[in-house]
Design a protein around this motif. Structure first.
Motif, PDB file in Angstrom:
ATOM      1  N   GLY A 290       0.830  -1.111   0.217  1.00 38.13           N
ATOM      2  CA  GLY A 290      -0.165  -0.003   0.747  1.00 38.13           C
ATOM      3  C   GLY A 290       0.375   1.284  -0.072  1.00 38.13           C
ATOM      4  N   ALA A 291       0.201   2.596   0.264  1.00 44.11           N
ATOM      5  CA  ALA A 291       1.266   3.720  -0.361  1.00 44.11           C
ATOM      6  C   ALA A 291       0.934   4.454   1.134  1.00 44.11           C
ATOM      7  CB  ALA A 291       0.458   4.702  -0.714  1.00 44.11           C
ATOM      8  N   ILE A 292       1.933   4.720   2.013  1.00 46.30           N
ATOM      9  CA  ILE A 292       2.325   5.669   3.035  1.00 46.30           C
ATOM     10  C   ILE A 292       2.457   6.913   2.411  1.00 46.30           C
ATOM     11  CG2 ILE A 292       3.353   5.998   5.457  1.00 46.30           C
ATOM     12  CD1 ILE A 292       3.477   2.819   5.450  1.00 46.30           C
ATOM     13  N   ALA A 293       1.911   8.325   2.658  1.00 47.64           N
ATOM     14  CA  ALA A 293       2.251   8.933   1.801  1.00 47.64           C
ATOM     15  C   ALA A 293       2.481   9.052   0.543  1.00 47.64           C
ATOM     16  CB  ALA A 293       3.245  10.024   2.633  1.00 47.64           C
ATOM     17  N   THR A 294       3.806   9.099   0.164  1.00 46.85           N
ATOM     18  CA  THR A 294       4.124   9.153  -1.246  1.00 46.85           C
ATOM     19  C   THR A 294       4.920   7.820  -1.577  1.00 46.85           C
ATOM     20  OG1 THR A 294       5.880  11.072  -0.655  1.00 46.85           O
ATOM     21  CG2 THR A 294       3.738  11.698  -1.482  1.00 46.85           C
ATOM     22  N   PHE A 295       5.730   6.737  -0.423  1.00 46.98           N
ATOM     23  CA  PHE A 295       5.848   6.370  -0.596  1.00 46.98           C
ATOM     24  C   PHE A 295       5.268   4.276  -0.865  1.00 46.98           C
ATOM     25  CE2 PHE A 295       6.530   7.618   3.936  1.00 46.98           C
ATOM     26  CZ  PHE A 295       6.972   5.752   4.422  1.00 46.98           C
ATOM     27  N   ALA A 296       5.713   3.782  -1.060  1.00 49.77           N
ATOM     28  CA  ALA A 296       5.188   2.461  -1.315  1.00 49.77           C
ATOM     29  C   ALA A 296       5.771   1.177  -0.033  1.00 49.77           C
ATOM     30  CB  ALA A 296       5.473   1.403  -2.779  1.00 49.77           C
ATOM     31  N   ALA A 297       5.216   0.650   0.485  1.00 47.10           N
ATOM     32  CA  ALA A 297       5.219  -0.478   1.335  1.00 47.10           C
ATOM     33  C   ALA A 297       4.073  -1.382   1.686  1.00 47.10           C
ATOM     34  CB  ALA A 297       5.530   0.936   3.167  1.00 47.10           C
ATOM     35  N   LEU A 298       5.278  -2.352   2.686  1.00 45.32           N
ATOM     36  CA  LEU A 298       4.271  -3.697   3.091  1.00 45.32           C
ATOM     37  C   LEU A 298       3.771  -3.083   4.306  1.00 45.32           C
ATOM     38  CD1 LEU A 298       6.341  -6.449   2.320  1.00 45.32           C
ATOM     39  CD2 LEU A 298       4.003  -6.173   1.247  1.00 45.32           C
ATOM     40  N   LYS A 299       1.623  -2.989   4.489  1.00 43.63           N
ATOM     41  CA  LYS A 299       1.711  -3.088   5.513  1.00 43.63           C
ATOM     42  C   LYS A 299      -0.061  -4.071   6.021  1.00 43.63           C
ATOM     43  CE  LYS A 299      -0.660  -0.041   4.140  1.00 43.63           C
ATOM     44  NZ  LYS A 299      -1.321   2.429   3.636  1.00 43.63           N
ATOM     45  N   THR A 300       0.380  -3.675   7.562  1.00 43.41           N
ATOM     46  CA  THR A 300       0.131  -5.123   8.453  1.00 43.41           C
ATOM     47  C   THR A 300      -2.169  -5.115   7.434  1.00 43.41           C
ATOM     48  OG1 THR A 300       0.002  -4.402  10.141  1.00 43.41           O
ATOM     49  CG2 THR A 300       1.458  -5.928  10.023  1.00 43.41           C
ATOM     50  N   ILE A 301      -2.461  -5.924   7.187  1.00 39.86           N
ATOM     51  CA  ILE A 301      -4.066  -5.964   6.829  1.00 39.86           C
ATOM     52  C   ILE A 301      -4.878  -5.559   8.488  1.00 39.86           C
ATOM     53  CG2 ILE A 301      -5.942  -6.552   5.770  1.00 39.86           C
ATOM     54  CD1 ILE A 301      -3.975  -8.065   4.003  1.00 39.86           C
ATOM     55  N   THR A 302      -4.359  -6.460   9.188  1.00 36.95           N
ATOM     56  CA  THR A 302      -4.942  -5.348  10.338  1.00 36.95           C
ATOM     57  C   THR A 302      -4.134  -5.501  11.955  1.00 36.95           C
ATOM     58  OG1 THR A 302      -4.352  -8.152  11.293  1.00 36.95           O
ATOM     59  CG2 THR A 302      -6.895  -6.674  10.061  1.00 36.95           C
ATOM     60  N   SER A 303      -5.049  -4.553  12.526  1.00 34.85           N
ATOM     61  CA  SER A 303      -3.331  -3.626  13.713  1.00 34.85           C
ATOM     62  C   SER A 303      -3.351  -5.196  14.626  1.00 34.85           C
ATOM     63  CB  SER A 303      -4.389  -3.044  14.622  1.00 34.85           C
ATOM     64  OG  SER A 303      -5.734  -3.771  15.156  1.00 34.85           O
ATOM     65  N   SER A 304      -1.901  -5.522  14.717  1.00 33.73           N
ATOM     66  CA  SER A 304      -1.312  -6.464  15.767  1.00 33.73           C
ATOM     67  C   SER A 304      -1.516  -6.278  17.263  1.00 33.73           C
ATOM     68  CB  SER A 304      -0.776  -7.109  14.727  1.00 33.73           C
ATOM     69  OG  SER A 304       0.254  -8.232  15.807  1.00 33.73           O
ATOM     70  N   GLU A 305      -1.888  -6.226  18.042  1.00 33.29           N
ATOM     71  CA  GLU A 305      -1.692  -6.219  19.513  1.00 33.29           C
ATOM     72  C   GLU A 305       0.415  -6.254  20.008  1.00 33.29           C
ATOM     73  OE1 GLU A 305      -4.095  -7.222  22.541  1.00 33.29           O
ATOM     74  OE2 GLU A 305      -5.482  -5.941  21.247  1.00 33.29           O
ATOM     75  N   GLN A 306       0.085  -7.882  19.316  1.00 29.43           N
ATOM     76  CA  GLN A 306       1.577  -8.784  19.454  1.00 29.43           C
ATOM     77  C   GLN A 306       2.720  -7.555  19.072  1.00 29.43           C
ATOM     78  OE1 GLN A 306       0.113 -12.243  18.023  1.00 29.43           O
ATOM     79  NE2 GLN A 306       1.310 -13.478  19.663  1.00 29.43           N
ATOM     80  N   LEU A 307       2.796  -7.575  17.896  1.00 27.74           N
ATOM     81  CA  LEU A 307       3.631  -6.474  17.418  1.00 27.74           C
ATOM     82  C   LEU A 307       3.622  -5.518  17.931  1.00 27.74           C
ATOM     83  CD1 LEU A 307       3.482  -6.782  13.245  1.00 27.74           C
ATOM     84  CD2 LEU A 307       5.017  -7.337  14.375  1.00 27.74           C
ATOM     85  N   GLY A 308       2.970  -4.634  18.245  1.00 25.03           N
ATOM     86  CA  GLY A 308       2.579  -3.200  19.210  1.00 25.03           C
ATOM     87  C   GLY A 308       3.762  -3.729  20.593  1.00 25.03           C
ATOM     88  N   ALA A 309       3.078  -4.553  20.721  1.00 24.24           N
ATOM     89  CA  ALA A 309       3.905  -4.482  22.209  1.00 24.24           C
ATOM     90  C   ALA A 309       5.516  -5.105  22.324  1.00 24.24           C
ATOM     91  CB  ALA A 309       3.659  -5.774  23.351  1.00 24.24           C
ATOM     92  N   LEU A 310       5.726  -6.286  20.695  1.00 26.40           N
ATOM     93  CA  LEU A 310       7.147  -5.920  20.645  1.00 26.40           C
ATOM     94  C   LEU A 310       7.684  -5.186  19.987  1.00 26.40           C
ATOM     95  CD1 LEU A 310       9.297  -8.109  20.445  1.00 26.40           C
ATOM     96  CD2 LEU A 310       8.724  -8.405  17.801  1.00 26.40           C
ATOM     97  N   ALA A 311       7.404  -4.227  19.811  1.00 32.45           N
ATOM     98  CA  ALA A 311       7.897  -2.550  19.747  1.00 32.45           C
ATOM     99  C   ALA A 311       8.095  -2.029  20.785  1.00 32.45           C
ATOM    100  CB  ALA A 311       6.991  -2.178  18.062  1.00 32.45           C
ATOM    101  N   GLY A 312       6.930  -1.934  21.530  1.00 37.49           N
ATOM    102  CA  GLY A 312       7.095  -1.163  22.705  1.00 37.49           C
ATOM    103  C   GLY A 312       8.525  -1.646  23.401  1.00 37.49           C
TER     104      GLY A 312
END
Length: 232
Positions: free
Chosen positions: A102-124
């Protein structure tokens, strides 16, 4: 004297289709620190694609967990590696959520289709666990970051953690291009989506490690130092 930057990233397992795809799109494999033949969407020649991917190629294929930082005074790479291994032993693997191009502003990226509590917790957890190793940015570095349009909360995170997109501001993504002209965003995103379906499709990737990257020379970009594999 070298003053390297380090980062804690999510990198797919090196044998996974996702790693092969992302490294091919960027034309660089951060595990081997070698350039690769680029995988470009239809209608984009190799020279143009090399320019389009120049900025993310410098960082290697990844999803940011703790943004690049220089080591605090008195800390060493060996200290960072030891802390990473201790940190990872307490964690358990999980499946990476489904991704889409998908697009984030003007660049292309892979994004999660749904939010992930596990990824968010890992990043934090990564932001906090590796904070003792982060040298505060210089005034010039902070000023450059604050030139971006940030919310008040993002400014607070920038000042406290050296990066504005942490905790509730975290959005997992894996960058595939640099900034594109507005009229090129959709064609490039659509072309990359076709390549993603062809090369990755429904293959499942695991989040079974966090990965330490280093940039020893800005002209050479980031490479992988170690993968901190999670406990059994």
């Amino acid at each position: 004297m070298s003053d390297p930057r380090y980062a804690i990233y999510y990198a797919p397992p090196p044998e996974s289709p996702l790693w092969t795809f992302g490294s091919a799109v960027l034309g660089y494999d951060a595990a081997t620190a070698e350039l690769r033949a680029p995988l470009a969407p239809a209608g984009v020649d190799a020279a143009e694609w090399a320019e389009i991917t120049a900025q993310p190629r410098r960082y290697g294929f990844h999803g940011t967990l703790k943004a690049p930082f220089r080591l605090a005074d008195g800390a060493s790479e060996d200290d960072l590696v030891a802390a990473g291994r201790t940190f990872a032993r307490k964690l358990r693997a999980f499946d990476l959520p489904a991704l889409e191009v998908g697009a984030i502003a003007t660049f292309a990226a892979l994004k999660t289709i749904t939010s992930s509590e596990q990824l968010g917790a890992l990043a934090g957890a990564c932001v906090e666990a590796f904070e003792p190793f982060r040298r505060p940015p210089s005034a010039a570095e902070t000023a450059r970051r604050l030139e971006a349009p940030l919310t008040e909360r993002q400014r607070q995170f920038q000042e406290r953690w050296g990066y504005p997109y942490v905790f509730e501001e975290f959005r997992f993504h894996m960058t595939l291009t640099g900034s594109l002209p507005p009229e090129r965003v959709k064609p490039v995103v659509d072309g990359l989506a076709e390549l993603y379906e062809e090369h990755v499709g429904a293959a499942i990737s695991r989040v079974n490690a966090v990965t330490l990257y280093v940039e020893e020379d800005a002209r050479e970009g980031f490479r992988i130092v170690d993968r901190f594999v999670f406990g059994p």
